[in-house]
Design an enzyme around this catalytic site. Structure first.
Site, mmCIF file in Angstrom:
data_model
loop_
_atom_site.group_PDB
_atom_site.id
_atom_site.type_symbol
_atom_site.label_atom_id
_atom_site.label_comp_id
_atom_site.label_asym_id
_atom_site.label_seq_id
_atom_site.Cartn_x
_atom_site.Cartn_y
_atom_site.Cartn_z
ATOM 1 N N PRO A 215 0.961 -1.115 0.048
ATOM 2 C CA PRO A 215 0.073 -0.177 0.068
ATOM 3 C C PRO A 215 0.838 1.251 -0.023
ATOM 4 C CG PRO A 215 -0.889 -1.397 1.581
ATOM 5 C CD PRO A 215 0.669 -2.280 1.185
ATOM 6 N N GLU B 39 1.021 -7.520 7.821
ATOM 7 C CA GLU B 39 0.940 -5.946 8.134
ATOM 8 C C GLU B 39 2.250 -5.111 7.348
ATOM 9 O OE1 GLU B 39 -1.696 -4.811 9.678
ATOM 10 O OE2 GLU B 39 -1.227 -2.794 9.671
ATOM 11 N N ARG C 96 -0.738 -8.908 -21.506
ATOM 12 C CA ARG C 96 -1.212 -8.556 -22.559
ATOM 13 C C ARG C 96 -0.623 -7.343 -23.381
ATOM 14 N NH1 ARG C 96 -4.555 -4.463 -22.531
ATOM 15 N NH2 ARG C 96 -6.257 -5.411 -23.643
ATOM 16 N N ASP D 107 -7.226 1.060 -26.199
ATOM 17 C CA ASP D 107 -7.471 0.932 -24.858
ATOM 18 C C ASP D 107 -7.793 2.317 -24.029
ATOM 19 O OD1 ASP D 107 -7.560 -1.860 -24.816
ATOM 20 O OD2 ASP D 107 -5.555 -2.107 -23.896
HETATM 21 C C1 9D3 Z 1 -3.282 -0.011 8.945
HETATM 22 C C2 9D3 Z 1 -2.103 -0.071 7.662
HETATM 23 N N1 9D3 Z 1 -2.571 -0.945 6.614
HETATM 24 C C3 9D3 Z 1 -1.948 -0.230 5.519
HETATM 25 C C4 9D3 Z 1 -2.554 0.525 4.656
HETATM 26 C C5 9D3 Z 1 -2.114 -2.223 6.813
HETATM 27 C C6 9D3 Z 1 -2.084 -3.111 5.685
HETATM 28 C C7 9D3 Z 1 -3.353 -3.361 4.941
HETATM 29 C C8 9D3 Z 1 -3.333 -4.157 3.859
HETATM 30 C C9 9D3 Z 1 -0.984 -4.008 5.421
HETATM 31 C C10 9D3 Z 1 -0.933 -4.719 4.257
HETATM 32 C C11 9D3 Z 1 -2.215 -4.907 3.657
HETATM 33 C C12 9D3 Z 1 -2.360 -5.847 2.456
HETATM 34 N N2 9D3 Z 1 -2.075 -5.182 1.056
HETATM 35 C C13 9D3 Z 1 -1.122 -5.234 0.216
HETATM 36 O O1 9D3 Z 1 -0.231 -6.079 0.398
HETATM 37 C C14 9D3 Z 1 -1.359 -4.668 -0.980
HETATM 38 C C15 9D3 Z 1 -2.171 -3.463 -1.537
HETATM 39 C C16 9D3 Z 1 -3.434 -2.965 -0.906
HETATM 40 O O2 9D3 Z 1 -3.865 -3.270 0.145
HETATM 41 N N3 9D3 Z 1 -4.089 -2.000 -1.605
HETATM 42 C C17 9D3 Z 1 -3.487 -1.655 -2.828
HETATM 43 N N4 9D3 Z 1 -2.517 -2.135 -3.313
HETATM 44 C C18 9D3 Z 1 -1.581 -2.886 -2.777
HETATM 45 S S1 9D3 Z 1 -0.310 -3.640 -3.195
HETATM 46 C C19 9D3 Z 1 -0.014 -4.660 -1.724
#
Ligand code: 9D3
Length: 265
Positions: free
Chosen positions: A97, A124, A162, A177
């Site tokens: 994230p 996490e 793709r 696209d």
């Molecule tokens: C409270 C903090 N959170 C971060 C926003 C904790 C958290 C949430 C979700 C930690 C890891 C995750 C798992 N998500 C991913 O690994 C992830 C992800 C996503 O949640 N949203 C958009 N792109 C991606 S890429 C990897």
């Protein structure tokens, strides 16, 4: 192109139908040998007796943190394993994230790389020390919370595959696209509306111009529709875009938190 995925759920990356990467364009590309997808279980590299890959965070708090050692050793193993000698250079990517947003431009760049190594997980976070040592490109697929990085990795793989020459059939063209751009006009536009038979469906007709046979007028109408829809639904796509400042670090902004890039025309 070879794509490695490091995950604790390697079975999610099966290329046999009905798996997500086993059908449609990605499935056909894998069977045609256009892309080689290799999923490796990080757990297999855990040196501890319980095969643990994560542990509780120093400082307290919720969730578990991916440990350095299993991930580091899994990366070393995957990068050394290649079907060609010497092993191709590998672009490391962490799905997180905290990453830069995935865009079609980034997908187009990554599609030119001979090998990608994707790191995905259900945790996490990853111990920052192994992130610093691996220096991966960190990518997010959008501002919403997933349960893990695996589906994000699959989104990236689908978007990449793709673009490999030969992956699309005659019926599928990537040129028109939404979000595809040309160097002349880097601004993406949304797609125009589409219609097929019957001409009248339950009292709903088809725009007359599409039945006119006047291909120049049809092309102009479609472009107008694309511009109007983009303006109405995604005005952000028409606004000038800030660009990241040049950086030797793979993640924009890490060295220079203040962007001084130029706006696009
Ligand atoms: C409270 C903090 N959170 C971060 C926003 C904790 C958290 C949430 C979700 C930690 C890891 C995750 C798992 N998500 C991913 O690994 C992830 C992800 C996503 O949640 N949203 C958009 N792109 C991606 S890429 C990897």
């Amino acid at each position: 192109m070879r794509i490695d995925i490091l995950t604790t759920f390697p079975e999610m990356f099966a290329i046999q139908p009905p798996a997500a990467l086993g059908v449609s364009i990605p499935g056909r590309a894998a069977r045609a040998g256009l892309v080689e997808i290799v999923a490796t279980n990080i757990r297999d590299f855990a040196a501890n007796k319980h095969q643990k890959t994560d542990d509780r965070p120093f400082g307290g708090g919720p969730g578990m943190v991916m440990m350095c050692q299993p991930l580091w050793d899994a990366v070393a193993h995957a990068e050394a394993a290649d079907t060609v000698s010497p092993p191709r250079p590998c672009t490391r990517i962490l799905l997180t994230p905290q990453g830069v947003p995935l865009t079609q431009r980034l997908v187009e760049d990554l599609a030119t790389r001979p090998r990608l190594l994707l790191i995905a997980g259900h945790y996490e976070g990853v111990d920052e020390r192994v992130i610093e040592r691996l220096a991966p490109l960190e990518i997010s697929i959008g501002d919403y919370v997933l349960s893990g990085g695996e589906l994000a990795a699959m989104v990236l793989i689908d978007a990449l595959v793709r673009l490999i020459p030969g992956a699309l059939g005659d019926e599928e063209s990537s040129l028109a696209d939404s979000f595809s751009t040309t160097p002349q006009d880097p601004r993406p536009l949304l797609d125009c509306p589409h219609y097929t038979r019957p001409r009248d469906w339950e009292g709903a007709s088809v725009p007359e111009i599409l039945l006119s046979g006047d291909h120049a007028r049809i092309a102009r109408w479609r472009l107008e529709q694309r511009l109007a829809r983009t303006q109405a639904r995604r005005p952000d796509l028409l606004a000038p875009w800030p660009t990241a400042a040049p950086s030797s670090h793979p993640n924009p902004g890490v060295e220079s938190p203040v962007s001084d890039g130029e706006a696009l025309p």
